[in-house]
Design a protein around this motif. Structure first.
Motif, mmCIF file in Angstrom:
data_model
loop_
_atom_site.group_PDB
_atom_site.id
_atom_site.type_symbol
_atom_site.label_atom_id
_atom_site.label_comp_id
_atom_site.label_asym_id
_atom_site.label_seq_id
_atom_site.Cartn_x
_atom_site.Cartn_y
_atom_site.Cartn_z
ATOM 1 N N GLN A 28 -12.351 -51.390 96.225
ATOM 2 C CA GLN A 28 -11.971 -52.467 95.311
ATOM 3 C C GLN A 28 -12.297 -53.811 95.966
ATOM 4 O OE1 GLN A 28 -7.736 -53.736 93.869
ATOM 5 N NE2 GLN A 28 -8.420 -52.095 92.506
ATOM 6 N N LEU A 29 -13.213 -54.554 95.348
ATOM 7 C CA LEU A 29 -13.632 -55.860 95.852
ATOM 8 C C LEU A 29 -13.143 -56.939 94.896
ATOM 9 C CD1 LEU A 29 -17.318 -54.892 96.712
ATOM 10 C CD2 LEU A 29 -15.491 -55.308 98.360
ATOM 11 N N TRP A 30 -12.479 -57.916 95.451
ATOM 12 C CA TRP A 30 -11.990 -59.029 94.647
ATOM 13 C C TRP A 30 -12.909 -60.227 94.876
ATOM 14 C CZ3 TRP A 30 -6.139 -59.735 93.598
ATOM 15 C CH2 TRP A 30 -5.557 -58.498 93.331
ATOM 16 N N VAL A 31 -13.526 -60.712 93.818
ATOM 17 C CA VAL A 31 -14.413 -61.878 93.891
ATOM 18 C C VAL A 31 -13.748 -63.025 93.140
ATOM 19 C CG1 VAL A 31 -16.700 -62.786 93.373
ATOM 20 C CG2 VAL A 31 -16.424 -60.378 94.017
ATOM 21 N N ASN A 32 -13.527 -64.114 93.828
ATOM 22 C CA ASN A 32 -12.834 -65.248 93.230
ATOM 23 C C ASN A 32 -13.681 -65.892 92.130
ATOM 24 O OD1 ASN A 32 -10.819 -67.157 92.887
ATOM 25 N ND2 ASN A 32 -11.554 -68.493 94.525
ATOM 26 N N LEU A 33 -13.030 -66.309 91.056
ATOM 27 C CA LEU A 33 -13.691 -67.030 89.982
ATOM 28 C C LEU A 33 -13.592 -68.536 90.224
ATOM 29 C CD1 LEU A 33 -12.438 -65.159 86.781
ATOM 30 C CD2 LEU A 33 -14.795 -65.264 87.588
ATOM 31 N N PRO A 34 -14.615 -69.296 89.832
ATOM 32 C CA PRO A 34 -14.487 -70.756 89.888
ATOM 33 C C PRO A 34 -13.318 -71.214 89.017
ATOM 34 C CG PRO A 34 -16.760 -70.098 89.445
ATOM 35 C CD PRO A 34 -15.920 -68.866 89.308
ATOM 36 N N ALA A 35 -12.750 -72.351 89.361
ATOM 37 C CA ALA A 35 -11.589 -72.847 88.616
ATOM 38 C C ALA A 35 -11.879 -72.951 87.122
ATOM 39 C CB ALA A 35 -11.172 -74.211 89.173
ATOM 40 N N ALA A 169 -5.136 -70.225 95.925
ATOM 41 C CA ALA A 169 -3.739 -69.821 96.134
ATOM 42 C C ALA A 169 -3.602 -68.414 95.581
ATOM 43 C CB ALA A 169 -2.789 -70.779 95.418
ATOM 44 N N HIS A 170 -3.038 -67.496 96.396
ATOM 45 C CA HIS A 170 -2.914 -66.128 95.915
ATOM 46 C C HIS A 170 -1.588 -65.531 96.355
ATOM 47 C CE1 HIS A 170 -3.651 -64.120 99.853
ATOM 48 N NE2 HIS A 170 -4.338 -65.205 100.100
ATOM 49 N N TYR A 171 -1.097 -64.629 95.544
ATOM 50 C CA TYR A 171 0.130 -63.898 95.857
ATOM 51 C C TYR A 171 0.119 -62.631 95.030
ATOM 52 C CZ TYR A 171 5.001 -62.883 96.950
ATOM 53 O OH TYR A 171 6.144 -62.287 97.413
ATOM 54 N N GLY A 172 0.316 -61.481 95.700
ATOM 55 C CA GLY A 172 0.255 -60.222 94.967
ATOM 56 C C GLY A 172 -1.103 -60.067 94.311
ATOM 57 N N PRO A 173 -1.137 -59.706 93.019
ATOM 58 C CA PRO A 173 -2.420 -59.495 92.346
ATOM 59 C C PRO A 173 -3.026 -60.766 91.746
ATOM 60 C CG PRO A 173 -0.657 -58.904 90.883
ATOM 61 C CD PRO A 173 0.001 -59.320 92.174
ATOM 62 N N VAL A 175 -4.730 -64.538 91.785
ATOM 63 C CA VAL A 175 -5.547 -65.475 92.567
ATOM 64 C C VAL A 175 -5.809 -66.689 91.695
ATOM 65 C CG1 VAL A 175 -7.693 -65.831 93.827
ATOM 66 C CG2 VAL A 175 -6.650 -63.561 93.787
ATOM 67 N N MET A 176 -5.268 -67.820 92.114
ATOM 68 C CA MET A 176 -5.437 -69.058 91.360
ATOM 69 C C MET A 176 -5.885 -70.166 92.324
ATOM 70 S SD MET A 176 -4.707 -67.915 88.353
ATOM 71 C CE MET A 176 -4.699 -69.419 87.395
ATOM 72 N N ASN A 177 -5.835 -71.417 91.844
ATOM 73 C CA ASN A 177 -6.258 -72.533 92.689
ATOM 74 C C ASN A 177 -5.092 -73.342 93.247
ATOM 75 O OD1 ASN A 177 -8.726 -72.239 90.567
ATOM 76 N ND2 ASN A 177 -9.466 -72.932 92.559
ATOM 77 N N THR A 178 -3.945 -73.278 92.596
ATOM 78 C CA THR A 178 -2.781 -74.049 93.049
ATOM 79 C C THR A 178 -1.528 -73.184 92.941
ATOM 80 O OG1 THR A 178 -2.218 -74.926 90.847
ATOM 81 C CG2 THR A 178 -3.831 -76.172 92.155
ATOM 82 N N ARG A 179 -0.476 -73.616 93.640
ATOM 83 C CA ARG A 179 0.799 -72.901 93.580
ATOM 84 C C ARG A 179 1.367 -72.953 92.166
ATOM 85 N NH1 ARG A 179 6.209 -73.600 93.834
ATOM 86 N NH2 ARG A 179 7.411 -72.029 95.011
ATOM 87 N N GLU A 180 1.191 -74.084 91.493
ATOM 88 C CA GLU A 180 1.715 -74.232 90.136
ATOM 89 C C GLU A 180 1.060 -73.221 89.191
ATOM 90 O OE1 GLU A 180 2.649 -77.525 92.554
ATOM 91 O OE2 GLU A 180 0.649 -76.721 92.065
ATOM 92 N N GLU A 181 -0.239 -72.986 89.390
ATOM 93 C CA GLU A 181 -0.925 -72.003 88.555
ATOM 94 C C GLU A 181 -0.431 -70.586 88.847
ATOM 95 O OE1 GLU A 181 -5.201 -74.365 88.030
ATOM 96 O OE2 GLU A 181 -4.958 -72.824 89.581
ATOM 97 N N LEU A 182 -0.082 -70.321 90.112
ATOM 98 C CA LEU A 182 0.483 -69.013 90.459
ATOM 99 C C LEU A 182 1.804 -68.781 89.738
ATOM 100 C CD1 LEU A 182 -0.018 -68.423 94.293
ATOM 101 C CD2 LEU A 182 -0.996 -67.129 92.406
ATOM 102 N N VAL A 183 2.653 -69.785 89.745
ATOM 103 C CA VAL A 183 3.952 -69.675 89.071
ATOM 104 C C VAL A 183 3.743 -69.380 87.581
ATOM 105 C CG1 VAL A 183 6.028 -70.935 88.405
ATOM 106 C CG2 VAL A 183 5.147 -71.142 90.744
ATOM 107 N N GLN A 184 2.787 -70.079 86.965
ATOM 108 C CA GLN A 184 2.505 -69.854 85.549
ATOM 109 C C GLN A 184 2.001 -68.441 85.311
ATOM 110 O OE1 GLN A 184 2.942 -72.162 82.846
ATOM 111 N NE2 GLN A 184 2.747 -70.171 81.828
ATOM 112 N N ALA A 185 1.165 -67.930 86.231
ATOM 113 C CA ALA A 185 0.637 -66.568 86.083
ATOM 114 C C ALA A 185 1.765 -65.543 86.112
ATOM 115 C CB ALA A 185 -0.378 -66.285 87.187
ATOM 116 N N PHE A 186 2.728 -65.709 87.025
ATOM 117 C CA PHE A 186 3.857 -64.785 87.092
ATOM 118 C C PHE A 186 4.705 -64.861 85.824
ATOM 119 C CE2 PHE A 186 3.074 -64.274 91.625
ATOM 120 C CZ PHE A 186 3.456 -62.950 91.831
ATOM 121 N N GLU A 187 4.896 -66.071 85.314
ATOM 122 C CA GLU A 187 5.674 -66.221 84.081
ATOM 123 C C GLU A 187 4.958 -65.540 82.910
ATOM 124 O OE1 GLU A 187 6.319 -70.369 83.563
ATOM 125 O OE2 GLU A 187 7.882 -70.494 85.136
#
Length: 209
Positions: A28-35, A169-173, A175-187
C-alpha cells in the motif's frame, strides 16, 4: 485509488488465496495530493496484470511492468494527479538494468523479494528494504547472482514523481495540509459524510472509472 474528499475502503487478499494458501504481495503506497486536489471526488482504478505495459531489458534478464506514468515513452494504465511513475521490475539472478528516469523526479526502490544492489555504487538491498536515489537521469538495479531459495528472483517496485513541496499534516488515515483541515476530516468521518464505491472482483476485468 484516489481518496479525494473521502472514501471508506478495505484491502484484502482474494478469498481463493485465503482458503488455498500461496504467495501474495500486498503493498500500500500513499501518494500525497496537491492542496488544490485534496477534495476531488473519490475515484478507483482496477488495474489488472494484463493491462500494464510490459518491457524487457535488451538481454531479457529483466521484466519491467509500467503500472502508472511513463518510462522512456511507454505509458502505464494508472492515472495520477501529479507526474508520477510506478514500475514493478523482476530481475533474473545476475541481471542488471539501467532505466531512464526524469531528472526532475525523485526515486524510491522497495524490494518485494530477493536481494541485489541499487545505484551506480551498487549499494546492497534485500527484501523489505527501501532505497532512495539521488539526483540523476537513470536508476540502476542489479540482482545478486545467488538468490535465496524462497525468492529466486529480485522483485522491486520503483516509484518516483515531482515533489509537491507543500506543508503536510497527517493523523491516522487522513492526510491534509493543515491541522484545521485534519479536524474537519475527522468531523466529516464521524458524521458519515465520506463516500463509498462498491468493489468489483473478478468480473470481466473492466477497470472502474
Amino acid at each position: 485509488m484516489t481518496a479525494g474528499s473521502g472514501l471508506l475502503h478495505i484491502e484484502a487478499p482474494p478469498e481463493s488465496l485465503v482458503t488455498s494458501g500461496g504467495l501474495f504481495h500486498g503493498l500500500q503506497l500513499w501518494v500525497n495530493l496537491p492542496a488544490a486536489d485534496k477534495m476531488k471526488d473519490p475515484r478507483y482504478q482496477d488495474i489488472r496484470g494484463g493491462s500494464v505495459k510490459l518491457l524487457t531489458s535488451a538481454d531479457g534478464g529483466a521484466l519491467i511492468r509500467v503500472i502508472a506514468g511513463e518510462l522512456d515513452g511507454h505509458a502505464g494504465p494508472g492515472i495520477t494527479h501529479t507526474p508520477i511513475t510506478m514500475v514493478h521490475a523482476t530481475l533474473q539472478p545476475g541481471a542488471e538494468v539501467t532505466l531512464p528516469w526524469r531528472a526532475d523526479f525523485n526515486g524510491l526502490a522497495y524490494v518485494l523479494a530477493g536481494r541485489g544492489s541499487v545505484g551506480a555504487e551498487q549499494r546492497p538491498v534485500h527484501m523489505g528494504q527501501a532505497a532512495v536515489f539521488g539526483d540523476g537521469g537513470a536508476l540502476t538495479l542489479k540482482a545478486a547472482a545467488i538468490q535465496d531459495g524462497n525468492a529466486p528472483e529480485l522483485e522491486v517496485v520503483l516509484l518516483g514523481g515531482q515533489p509537491i513541496r507543500e506543508p503536510m499534516a497527517h493523523y491516522g488515515p487522513f492526510v491534509m495540509n493543515t491541522r484545521e483541515e485534519l479536524v474537519q476530516a475527522f468531523e466529516d468521518f464521524q458524521a458519515g459524510r465520506l463516500g463509498t464505491i462498491p468493489a468489483v472482483h473478478g468480473m470481466d476485468g473492466t477497470p472502474l472509472t
